[in-house]
Motif scaffolding. Sequence first.
Motif, PDB file in Angstrom:
ATOM      1  N   ALA A  24      37.547  73.990  52.403  1.00  0.00           N
ATOM      2  CA  ALA A  24      38.146  72.932  53.216  1.00  0.00           C
ATOM      3  C   ALA A  24      39.468  72.524  52.576  1.00  0.00           C
ATOM      4  O   ALA A  24      39.469  71.968  51.470  1.00  0.00           O
ATOM      5  CB  ALA A  24      37.207  71.727  53.309  1.00  0.00           C
ATOM      6  N   ARG A  32      35.143  68.410  51.114  1.00  0.00           N
ATOM      7  CA  ARG A  32      36.585  68.506  50.871  1.00  0.00           C
ATOM      8  C   ARG A  32      36.976  67.916  49.521  1.00  0.00           C
ATOM      9  O   ARG A  32      38.149  67.920  49.144  1.00  0.00           O
ATOM     10  CB  ARG A  32      37.354  67.804  51.999  1.00  0.00           C
ATOM     11  CG  ARG A  32      38.818  68.264  52.137  1.00  0.00           C
ATOM     12  CD  ARG A  32      39.560  67.512  53.240  1.00  0.00           C
ATOM     13  NE  ARG A  32      38.824  67.548  54.483  1.00  0.00           N
ATOM     14  CZ  ARG A  32      38.839  68.575  55.339  1.00  0.00           C
ATOM     15  NH1 ARG A  32      39.566  69.642  55.065  1.00  0.00           N
ATOM     16  NH2 ARG A  32      38.131  68.538  56.447  1.00  0.00           N
ATOM     17  N   ASN A  74      41.416  60.951  58.004  1.00  0.00           N
ATOM     18  CA  ASN A  74      42.522  61.902  58.230  1.00  0.00           C
ATOM     19  C   ASN A  74      42.768  62.139  59.710  1.00  0.00           C
ATOM     20  O   ASN A  74      43.351  63.149  60.092  1.00  0.00           O
ATOM     21  CB  ASN A  74      42.293  63.213  57.462  1.00  0.00           C
ATOM     22  CG  ASN A  74      41.048  63.964  57.916  1.00  0.00           C
ATOM     23  OD1 ASN A  74      40.567  63.801  59.045  1.00  0.00           O
ATOM     24  ND2 ASN A  74      40.513  64.808  57.052  1.00  0.00           N
ATOM     25  N   ALA A 119      37.901  64.122  63.137  1.00  0.00           N
ATOM     26  CA  ALA A 119      36.637  64.689  62.665  1.00  0.00           C
ATOM     27  C   ALA A 119      36.570  66.104  63.236  1.00  0.00           C
ATOM     28  O   ALA A 119      36.160  66.305  64.375  1.00  0.00           O
ATOM     29  CB  ALA A 119      35.466  63.859  63.149  1.00  0.00           C
ATOM     30  N   ILE A 120      36.987  67.053  62.463  1.00  0.00           N
ATOM     31  CA  ILE A 120      37.229  68.426  62.905  1.00  0.00           C
ATOM     32  C   ILE A 120      38.294  68.390  63.992  1.00  0.00           C
ATOM     33  O   ILE A 120      39.463  68.581  63.721  1.00  0.00           O
ATOM     34  CB  ILE A 120      35.953  69.157  63.362  1.00  0.00           C
ATOM     35  CG1 ILE A 120      34.904  69.158  62.257  1.00  0.00           C
ATOM     36  CG2 ILE A 120      36.290  70.599  63.765  1.00  0.00           C
ATOM     37  CD1 ILE A 120      33.627  69.899  62.606  1.00  0.00           C
ATOM     38  N   SER A 121      37.920  68.118  65.249  1.00  0.00           N
ATOM     39  CA  SER A 121      38.913  68.109  66.320  1.00  0.00           C
ATOM     40  C   SER A 121      38.913  66.827  67.134  1.00  0.00           C
ATOM     41  O   SER A 121      39.779  66.638  67.979  1.00  0.00           O
ATOM     42  CB  SER A 121      38.670  69.292  67.263  1.00  0.00           C
ATOM     43  OG  SER A 121      37.378  69.216  67.846  1.00  0.00           O
ATOM     44  N   ARG A 144      45.196  65.559  56.790  1.00  0.00           N
ATOM     45  CA  ARG A 144      45.075  66.896  56.206  1.00  0.00           C
ATOM     46  C   ARG A 144      46.103  67.794  56.900  1.00  0.00           C
ATOM     47  O   ARG A 144      46.130  67.907  58.118  1.00  0.00           O
ATOM     48  CB  ARG A 144      43.661  67.448  56.368  1.00  0.00           C
ATOM     49  CG  ARG A 144      43.137  67.480  57.788  1.00  0.00           C
ATOM     50  CD  ARG A 144      41.845  68.286  57.885  1.00  0.00           C
ATOM     51  NE  ARG A 144      41.179  68.085  59.159  1.00  0.00           N
ATOM     52  CZ  ARG A 144      41.486  68.704  60.284  1.00  0.00           C
ATOM     53  NH1 ARG A 144      42.476  69.570  60.313  1.00  0.00           N
ATOM     54  NH2 ARG A 144      40.815  68.456  61.400  1.00  0.00           N
ATOM     55  N   HIS A 162      40.648  72.034  59.436  1.00  0.00           N
ATOM     56  CA  HIS A 162      39.467  71.329  58.927  1.00  0.00           C
ATOM     57  C   HIS A 162      38.789  72.156  57.843  1.00  0.00           C
ATOM     58  O   HIS A 162      38.486  71.645  56.762  1.00  0.00           O
ATOM     59  CB  HIS A 162      38.498  71.056  60.070  1.00  0.00           C
ATOM     60  CG  HIS A 162      37.240  70.391  59.646  1.00  0.00           C
ATOM     61  ND1 HIS A 162      37.194  69.065  59.263  1.00  0.00           N
ATOM     62  CD2 HIS A 162      35.977  70.859  59.525  1.00  0.00           C
ATOM     63  CE1 HIS A 162      35.952  68.751  58.923  1.00  0.00           C
ATOM     64  NE2 HIS A 162      35.194  69.816  59.069  1.00  0.00           N
ATOM     65  N   THR A 163      38.524  73.399  58.117  1.00  0.00           N
ATOM     66  CA  THR A 163      38.083  74.372  57.116  1.00  0.00           C
ATOM     67  C   THR A 163      38.736  75.699  57.462  1.00  0.00           C
ATOM     68  O   THR A 163      39.370  75.849  58.510  1.00  0.00           O
ATOM     69  CB  THR A 163      36.544  74.556  57.092  1.00  0.00           C
ATOM     70  OG1 THR A 163      36.140  75.274  58.258  1.00  0.00           O
ATOM     71  CG2 THR A 163      35.827  73.217  57.013  1.00  0.00           C
ATOM     72  N   ASP A 220      38.907  77.141  62.276  1.00  0.00           N
ATOM     73  CA  ASP A 220      39.487  75.976  62.951  1.00  0.00           C
ATOM     74  C   ASP A 220      40.974  76.196  63.216  1.00  0.00           C
ATOM     75  O   ASP A 220      41.709  76.691  62.355  1.00  0.00           O
ATOM     76  CB  ASP A 220      39.293  74.729  62.086  1.00  0.00           C
ATOM     77  CG  ASP A 220      39.985  73.510  62.671  1.00  0.00           C
ATOM     78  OD1 ASP A 220      39.800  73.261  63.871  1.00  0.00           O
ATOM     79  OD2 ASP A 220      40.696  72.821  61.934  1.00  0.00           O
ATOM     80  N   PRO A 261      44.027  73.822  64.196  1.00  0.00           N
ATOM     81  CA  PRO A 261      44.456  72.445  64.473  1.00  0.00           C
ATOM     82  C   PRO A 261      45.526  72.336  65.550  1.00  0.00           C
ATOM     83  O   PRO A 261      45.735  71.241  66.084  1.00  0.00           O
ATOM     84  CB  PRO A 261      44.971  71.955  63.109  1.00  0.00           C
ATOM     85  CG  PRO A 261      45.310  73.186  62.354  1.00  0.00           C
ATOM     86  CD  PRO A 261      44.359  74.236  62.824  1.00  0.00           C
TER      87      PRO A 261
END
Length: 360
Positions: free
Chosen positions: A68, A95, A194, A197-199, A259, A263-264, A268, A270
């Motif tokens: 992450a 993370r 950040n 939450a993931i997306s 971030r 996300h990882t 992912d 972004p």
Amino acid sequence: MKRVLENIENQFEMFQILNEKGEVVNEDAMPDLSDEDLKEIMRRMVYTRILDQRSIALNRQGRLGFYAPTAGQEASQLGSQFALDKADFILPGYRDVPQLIWQGLPLYQAFLFSRGHFKGNQMPEGVNAVSPQIIIGAQITQAAGVGLGFKKRKEDAIAITYTGDGGASQGDFYEGINFAGAFGAQAVFVVQNNQFAISVPVDKQSAAQTIAQKAVAAGIEGIQVDGMDVLAVYAATKEARQRAVDGDGPTLIETMTYRYGPHTMAGDDPTRYRTEDMDSDWEEKDPIVRFRKFLESKDLWSEEEENKVIEQAKEEVKAAIKEADNTPKQKVTDLMENMYEEMPSNLQEQYEEYKEKESK
């Protein structure tokens, strides 16, 4: 009720010491740090940024497993860790490997953790921490228990735990801060907001204007901090730690951060949920650039010093990944032996089969 809610929300203004230009905007809140302390914080942030870049490259080469990215969150992670004592106990999210490293986890073991190797989860003697939690929010209830243990033993130590804004949407989050508040656990809960939450953006996760205000319902202290300002994060964490050991209860710290990467590294993208304008706005708040400007204004930092840290990080990453490569690979029998003190009869036969295969 609407006015009551508005009054609560207005109490949680973002705490900041350095603005985006590296200028001190809250002189009264400046922490008592020596020049060497300030330089050490900068060294750690630069080192961690290079570690992140190298870890991403190693992941793409197939030499690391789960990873992450941490770029952008250095002030939030390392400012809070720098405020800890060696006796304090860290319960990290996935993370939050940098905090473990600076608390004493050898770098090669951090790489082994990424590979899923059991040795990557074995904390060395004197490193008070558990391995990073993969289950979202589970570490929050655990931190409440560790913090209560410190209180009962009357120890000068706290439990500190980390999660993201997504973790603050989990049931474990509410249960953990409520339990800690009810029993006065010596704990600090850091939510690194950040923004996604993931997306899922944070405003789609909760109607609350801040995560910090959720402390009110648990009856504990809460503060929202500029998570790109390492001095503000340090000062807030240092005060929260002192309150906890003084018997004044736990604190919820929301750090407003970002971030820069995905996300990882597990697929992912972004760009599907973040805009270029948003990325650009947050890049202008870069915690390392901001702190560099502050140190340069005090004649405490130079390009030469930064380059030395960069080269040191590169060399140590190279040595650590080599040590990880030379660590004997984890075997199926290792997994079974680590899981059971006494092997169940239904697995004993399988264990013998694998042991024979591994001996060839």
